[in-house]
Design an enzyme around this catalytic site. Structure first.
Site, PDB file in Angstrom:
ATOM      1  N   HIS A  96      -9.017  -7.234  -2.299  1.00 32.96           N
ATOM      2  CA  HIS A  96      -8.179  -6.305  -3.057  1.00 32.96           C
ATOM      3  C   HIS A  96      -8.026  -6.816  -4.480  1.00 32.96           C
ATOM      4  O   HIS A  96      -7.912  -8.017  -4.700  1.00 32.96           O
ATOM      5  CB  HIS A  96      -6.777  -6.203  -2.431  1.00 32.96           C
ATOM      6  CG  HIS A  96      -5.797  -5.505  -3.334  1.00 32.96           C
ATOM      7  ND1 HIS A  96      -5.702  -4.139  -3.404  1.00 32.96           N
ATOM      8  CD2 HIS A  96      -4.925  -5.987  -4.260  1.00 32.96           C
ATOM      9  CE1 HIS A  96      -4.787  -3.809  -4.320  1.00 32.96           C
ATOM     10  NE2 HIS A  96      -4.308  -4.909  -4.850  1.00 32.96           N
ATOM     11  N   TYR A 128       0.814  -1.223   0.000  1.00 33.81           N
ATOM     12  CA  TYR A 128       0.000   0.000   0.000  1.00 33.81           C
ATOM     13  C   TYR A 128       0.849   1.274   0.000  1.00 33.81           C
ATOM     14  O   TYR A 128       0.371   2.333   0.420  1.00 33.81           O
ATOM     15  CB  TYR A 128      -0.957  -0.009   1.201  1.00 33.81           C
ATOM     16  CG  TYR A 128      -2.182  -0.875   0.983  1.00 33.81           C
ATOM     17  CD1 TYR A 128      -3.059  -0.631  -0.086  1.00 33.81           C
ATOM     18  CD2 TYR A 128      -2.488  -1.921   1.846  1.00 33.81           C
ATOM     19  CE1 TYR A 128      -4.192  -1.419  -0.281  1.00 33.81           C
ATOM     20  CE2 TYR A 128      -3.623  -2.712   1.651  1.00 33.81           C
ATOM     21  CZ  TYR A 128      -4.469  -2.450   0.581  1.00 33.81           C
ATOM     22  OH  TYR A 128      -5.596  -3.221   0.382  1.00 33.81           O
ATOM     23  N   ASN A 156     -13.708  -4.059   3.316  1.00 30.06           N
ATOM     24  CA  ASN A 156     -14.289  -4.292   1.983  1.00 30.06           C
ATOM     25  C   ASN A 156     -13.827  -5.590   1.326  1.00 30.06           C
ATOM     26  O   ASN A 156     -13.870  -5.746   0.113  1.00 30.06           O
ATOM     27  CB  ASN A 156     -14.094  -3.067   1.074  1.00 30.06           C
ATOM     28  CG  ASN A 156     -12.635  -2.759   0.794  1.00 30.06           C
ATOM     29  OD1 ASN A 156     -11.743  -3.499   1.230  1.00 30.06           O
ATOM     30  ND2 ASN A 156     -12.382  -1.694   0.055  1.00 30.06           N
TER      31      ASN A 156
HETATM   32  N1  UDP Z   1      -9.525   2.400   2.581  1.00 28.72           N
HETATM   33  C1  UDP Z   1      -9.961   2.758   3.836  1.00 28.72           C
HETATM   34  N2  UDP Z   1     -10.554   3.988   3.999  1.00 28.72           N
HETATM   35  C2  UDP Z   1     -10.725   4.840   2.966  1.00 28.72           C
HETATM   36  C3  UDP Z   1     -10.278   4.463   1.683  1.00 28.72           C
HETATM   37  C4  UDP Z   1      -9.676   3.235   1.524  1.00 28.72           C
HETATM   38  O1  UDP Z   1      -9.827   1.997   4.793  1.00 28.72           O
HETATM   39  O2  UDP Z   1     -11.278   5.925   3.163  1.00 28.72           O
HETATM   40  C5  UDP Z   1      -8.888   1.089   2.409  1.00 28.72           C
HETATM   41  C6  UDP Z   1      -9.810   0.073   1.742  1.00 28.72           C
HETATM   42  O3  UDP Z   1      -9.579  -1.210   2.337  1.00 28.72           O
HETATM   43  C7  UDP Z   1      -9.332   0.077   0.307  1.00 28.72           C
HETATM   44  C8  UDP Z   1      -7.831   0.283   0.501  1.00 28.72           C
HETATM   45  O4  UDP Z   1      -7.745   1.217   1.562  1.00 28.72           O
HETATM   46  O5  UDP Z   1      -9.653  -1.136  -0.359  1.00 28.72           O
HETATM   47  C9  UDP Z   1      -7.094   0.821  -0.693  1.00 28.72           C
HETATM   48  O6  UDP Z   1      -7.696   1.992  -1.124  1.00 28.72           O
HETATM   49  P1  UDP Z   1      -7.861   2.290  -2.693  1.00 28.72           P
HETATM   50  O7  UDP Z   1      -8.317   3.687  -2.843  1.00 28.72           O
HETATM   51  O8  UDP Z   1      -6.605   1.877  -3.404  1.00 28.72           O
HETATM   52  O9  UDP Z   1      -9.107   1.348  -3.078  1.00 28.72           O
HETATM   53  P2  UDP Z   1      -9.234  -0.048  -3.876  1.00 28.72           P
HETATM   54  O10 UDP Z   1      -8.278  -0.001  -5.041  1.00 28.72           O
HETATM   55  O11 UDP Z   1      -8.927  -1.158  -2.888  1.00 28.72           O
HETATM   56  O12 UDP Z   1     -10.676  -0.089  -4.313  1.00 28.72           O
END
Ligand code: UDP
Length: 160
Positions: A126, A60, A123
């Site tokens: 990934h 991340y 959610n």
């Molecule tokens: N996440 C979170 N809070 C937020 C936004 C993201 O906890 O406000 C977490 C969530 O688990 C997400 C991950 O960070 O899947 C990575 O964020 P990204 O924006 O890359 O979303 P993704 O690609 O997983 O949809």
């Protein structure tokens, strides 16, 4: 697009998919794998890991300035993660569509997050957001020799 002997002419891609600790704890591993399997995608690698902090932070890295980065890393390291590589035509984009929007409440019903989650920080899954990201993530989670070279013998019934 057609394949000739030993040669891939279509957009054969690989994506990195991970079932997060909420998904594994809730018993959703089979459900999630089944969706990719039934779609016709090919499983190239899979392992069960409890990620180190270093692994989660590397994965991340692009989000390290975000306020949720600390809790996110802690959550990912808190339990079992099922790390996978799936292969097939358009699997990066289609995989993201199958997963749904980042916020499960904004994910359409029928998507994995839309069907199985509520909170953004829980959610379930990934999926890589681009082919280059997928290559990077696969390299973080897997050694090259862990990617299995095998023939999906039903492919003639999946691809024309
Ligand atoms: N996440 C979170 N809070 C937020 C936004 C993201 O906890 O406000 C977490 C969530 O688990 C997400 C991950 O960070 O899947 C990575 O964020 P990204 O924006 O890359 O979303 P993704 O690609 O997983 O949809």
């Amino acid at each position: 697009a057609r394949k000739s002997a030993g040669q891939t002419t279509m957009q054969m891609e690989r994506t990195f998919i991970a079932i997060k600790p909420d998904g594994t704890n809730r018993g959703l591993i089979g459900e999630i794998i089944a969706r990719f399997e039934k779609k016709g995608y090919k499983l190239v690698a899979m392992k069960a890991v409890k990620p180190s902090k270093e692994l989660a932070e590397t994965h991340y890295d692009a989000l390290k300035e975000k306020p949720f980065f600390g809790p996110l890393v802690e959550f990912i390291c808190s339990g079992l993660v099922i790390a996978m590589v799936w292969e097939g035509t358009g699997v990066v984009k289609t995989g993201r569509q199958m997963i749904g929007a980042t916020n499960p409440l904004e994910s359409a019903p029928g998507t994995i997050r839309g069907d199985l989650g509520i909170d953004v920080g829980r959610n379930v899954i990934h999926g890589s957001d681009a082919v280059e990201t997928a290559e990077r993530e696969i390299g973080i989670w897997f050694k090259p020799e862990e990617l299995v070279d095998w023939d999906q013998t039903v492919k003639q019934w999946i691809y024309e």
